[in-house]
Scaffold this active site. Sequence first.
Site, PDB file in Angstrom:
ATOM      1  N   GLY A  55      -5.534  28.117 -34.831  1.00  0.00           N
ATOM      2  CA  GLY A  55      -5.719  26.849 -34.125  1.00  0.00           C
ATOM      3  C   GLY A  55      -7.066  26.262 -34.486  1.00  0.00           C
ATOM      4  O   GLY A  55      -7.908  26.953 -35.067  1.00  0.00           O
ATOM      5  N   CYS A  82      -5.995  34.438 -37.230  1.00  0.00           N
ATOM      6  CA  CYS A  82      -7.084  33.450 -37.296  1.00  0.00           C
ATOM      7  C   CYS A  82      -7.654  33.174 -35.899  1.00  0.00           C
ATOM      8  O   CYS A  82      -8.204  34.077 -35.284  1.00  0.00           O
ATOM      9  CB  CYS A  82      -6.589  32.189 -38.002  1.00  0.00           C
ATOM     10  SG  CYS A  82      -7.938  31.190 -38.632  1.00  0.00           S
ATOM     11  N   TYR A  83      -7.492  31.964 -35.352  1.00  0.00           N
ATOM     12  CA  TYR A  83      -7.996  31.723 -33.991  1.00  0.00           C
ATOM     13  C   TYR A  83      -7.453  32.790 -33.032  1.00  0.00           C
ATOM     14  O   TYR A  83      -8.158  33.266 -32.141  1.00  0.00           O
ATOM     15  CB  TYR A  83      -7.586  30.326 -33.503  1.00  0.00           C
ATOM     16  CG  TYR A  83      -8.053  30.020 -32.086  1.00  0.00           C
ATOM     17  CD1 TYR A  83      -9.352  29.603 -31.854  1.00  0.00           C
ATOM     18  CD2 TYR A  83      -7.192  30.179 -30.998  1.00  0.00           C
ATOM     19  CE1 TYR A  83      -9.794  29.341 -30.561  1.00  0.00           C
ATOM     20  CE2 TYR A  83      -7.620  29.927 -29.701  1.00  0.00           C
ATOM     21  CZ  TYR A  83      -8.933  29.507 -29.485  1.00  0.00           C
ATOM     22  OH  TYR A  83      -9.367  29.254 -28.214  1.00  0.00           O
ATOM     23  N   HIS A 168      -4.423  34.336 -43.203  1.00  0.00           N
ATOM     24  CA  HIS A 168      -3.068  33.870 -42.875  1.00  0.00           C
ATOM     25  C   HIS A 168      -2.006  34.646 -43.655  1.00  0.00           C
ATOM     26  O   HIS A 168      -1.726  34.315 -44.801  1.00  0.00           O
ATOM     27  CB  HIS A 168      -2.957  32.371 -43.167  1.00  0.00           C
ATOM     28  CG  HIS A 168      -3.732  31.553 -42.196  1.00  0.00           C
ATOM     29  ND1 HIS A 168      -3.203  31.132 -40.996  1.00  0.00           N
ATOM     30  CD2 HIS A 168      -5.011  31.140 -42.215  1.00  0.00           C
ATOM     31  CE1 HIS A 168      -4.118  30.469 -40.321  1.00  0.00           C
ATOM     32  NE2 HIS A 168      -5.237  30.455 -41.033  1.00  0.00           N
ATOM     33  N   GLU A 170       1.082  34.545 -43.314  1.00  0.00           N
ATOM     34  CA  GLU A 170       2.332  33.782 -43.449  1.00  0.00           C
ATOM     35  C   GLU A 170       2.384  32.905 -44.696  1.00  0.00           C
ATOM     36  O   GLU A 170       3.447  32.485 -45.112  1.00  0.00           O
ATOM     37  CB  GLU A 170       2.559  32.926 -42.188  1.00  0.00           C
ATOM     38  CG  GLU A 170       1.591  31.764 -41.976  1.00  0.00           C
ATOM     39  CD  GLU A 170       0.256  32.161 -41.324  1.00  0.00           C
ATOM     40  OE1 GLU A 170      -0.062  33.364 -41.306  1.00  0.00           O
ATOM     41  OE2 GLU A 170      -0.470  31.264 -40.869  1.00  0.00           O
ATOM     42  N   ASP A 226      23.502  19.505 -40.960  1.00  0.00           N
ATOM     43  CA  ASP A 226      23.493  19.943 -39.561  1.00  0.00           C
ATOM     44  C   ASP A 226      24.807  19.633 -38.854  1.00  0.00           C
ATOM     45  O   ASP A 226      25.383  20.492 -38.191  1.00  0.00           O
ATOM     46  CB  ASP A 226      22.321  19.302 -38.796  1.00  0.00           C
ATOM     47  CG  ASP A 226      20.984  19.633 -39.444  1.00  0.00           C
ATOM     48  OD1 ASP A 226      20.943  20.600 -40.221  1.00  0.00           O
ATOM     49  OD2 ASP A 226      20.007  18.921 -39.185  1.00  0.00           O
ATOM     50  N   LYS A 366      16.020  24.969 -40.485  1.00  0.00           N
ATOM     51  CA  LYS A 366      16.928  24.387 -41.491  1.00  0.00           C
ATOM     52  C   LYS A 366      17.466  25.435 -42.480  1.00  0.00           C
ATOM     53  O   LYS A 366      18.656  25.427 -42.805  1.00  0.00           O
ATOM     54  CB  LYS A 366      16.162  23.303 -42.261  1.00  0.00           C
ATOM     55  CG  LYS A 366      17.041  22.418 -43.114  1.00  0.00           C
ATOM     56  CD  LYS A 366      17.622  21.340 -42.255  1.00  0.00           C
ATOM     57  CE  LYS A 366      18.491  20.394 -43.033  1.00  0.00           C
ATOM     58  NZ  LYS A 366      18.899  19.268 -42.165  1.00  0.00           N
TER      59      LYS A 366
END
Length: 510
Positions: A55, A82-83, A168, A170, A226, A366
């Site tokens: 953040g 991180c944060y 990070h 990710e 979708d 998605k």
Amino acid sequence: MQHQRVLILDFGGQYNQLIARRVRELSVFCDLVPCDMSYEKIVEYNPIGIIFTGGPNSVYEEGSPRIDKRVFELGIPVLGICYGCQLMAYTLGGTVEHAQTSEYGKVEVSYKSSPITVDMPAKAVCWMSHTDRITVLPEGFVGLAKSDNCPYAAFGDKERKLYGVQFHPEVNHTFKGTQILKNFLYEVCGAVGDWTMSNFVANKIDELRARIGDKKVLCAMSGGVDSAVAATLLHRAVGDQLVCVFVDHGLLRKYEADEVMSVFKDGLGMNLIKADDGRIFLEKLKGVTDPETKRKIIGEQFIRSFEKQAKAIGKVDFLVQGTIYPDVIESGKGKSAVIKSHHNVGGLPSVVDFKEIVEPLRDLFKDEVRKVGFELGLPKKVVMRQPFPGPGLAIRIMGEVTEEKLETLRDSDYILREEIAKAGLDGEIWQYFTVITNSKTVGVQGDFRTYENVVAIRAVTSVDAMTADWARIPYDVLETISTRIVNEVKHVNRIVYDITSKPPSTIEWE
Ligand code: XMP
């Protein structure tokens, strides 16, 4: 059947949805929720693990988001990123300070062995983006990775199953970052990997059957991924109790309307009604050149066309909405400036006589919707369909929309798609289409002077359509596309390539 769940508390960082997608890719279900979720709600959610995201704040600033200390006493494993890791250290009595030098981008770290660093190399590159750093760890914690500027790039307390990483894991730039998330889930939280799309399909069908019983369901089919996947799930669950309405506004790409009918009506045997209203849309668009006016006219007529069919069907019990998980996350946030008024089926509920809304995809990202589509046996051209705007080709024709321009656009777009597929580029380009620019230029074809349309090619790479870059299509592929379009399509004598990114441009031209 209930699956294991991980709770991700969102502290406002830019990669937060990516963390959730990675966890899902590792076959563990997770929810991304605002960081102010109460302690009681966290307990009630009953997660197997909790992740705090990054953040923009500093933990020592007044007003920065906090966490209830009791969360660390639940015995539930926590990973702070991180944060999130600074917050964990700060809350448990460590020291977080403003560093002299920020670390942005790729940084080399060395790892020590621990449950979250299983199968990690001794040294590797990771992605950092921080100014604050932890200088003193809370009691019970040990350092698990360090870089030149960051003494505690990773740390943890094995007993309490609490871990923090300053980088990070990710993002793709972190070497084997996914392995760290995997270690946290499988080595620390005891995940069993029960979130798979085949489980999802089986459970969702049972759930839909139980909820719907013998009642009637209505679905607006647009041809998009979708609505196609949502309708197919419902069709599997309740068969003919589902009625689908497909409004053909005459602004779809070449053969697209026929494909929808052939896949869903002829192929799957769905009860699919087509409203063939192309003429009405074209009539309403006569003489209209302003992009926003075009969008409004199409959006309104779409609702009228749907309403007419819905009236003929009469009262239904359920209306299907193709809401997906990013819509659910976004709906909790504030609104920003309107750049273009978007048209999709979200405006339907007020015109349909129904009792309840059913949103079979609201838990899915998605890429998960696509996996479900394949799981249900839908063809690749439906599942991997490029994003396509609700107002269709009307916003790819600058100026007035006419039958003649629509034909030129459809034919040129079809050639572009064929050549991109032939070159094997269809998997890597996010969207690619042609545009009629509303300018004419002089050309020479077969010794004669011509005065015809300029067609533009737009092709972009993107991950979420929020930002985009123009695709670097090889020159020889562009050459083939250009030659074929000017030779095979009527009323075109020049092709240009759009080389602007978003921002400052947008993906569509209108
Ligand atoms: P822009 O042009 O704003 O487009 O960069 C971002 C993405 O949204 C698609 N798009 C739409 N999708 N209804 C939709 O469902 C719309 O009215 C609409 N307008 C643009 C566009 O194709 C791109 O993927």
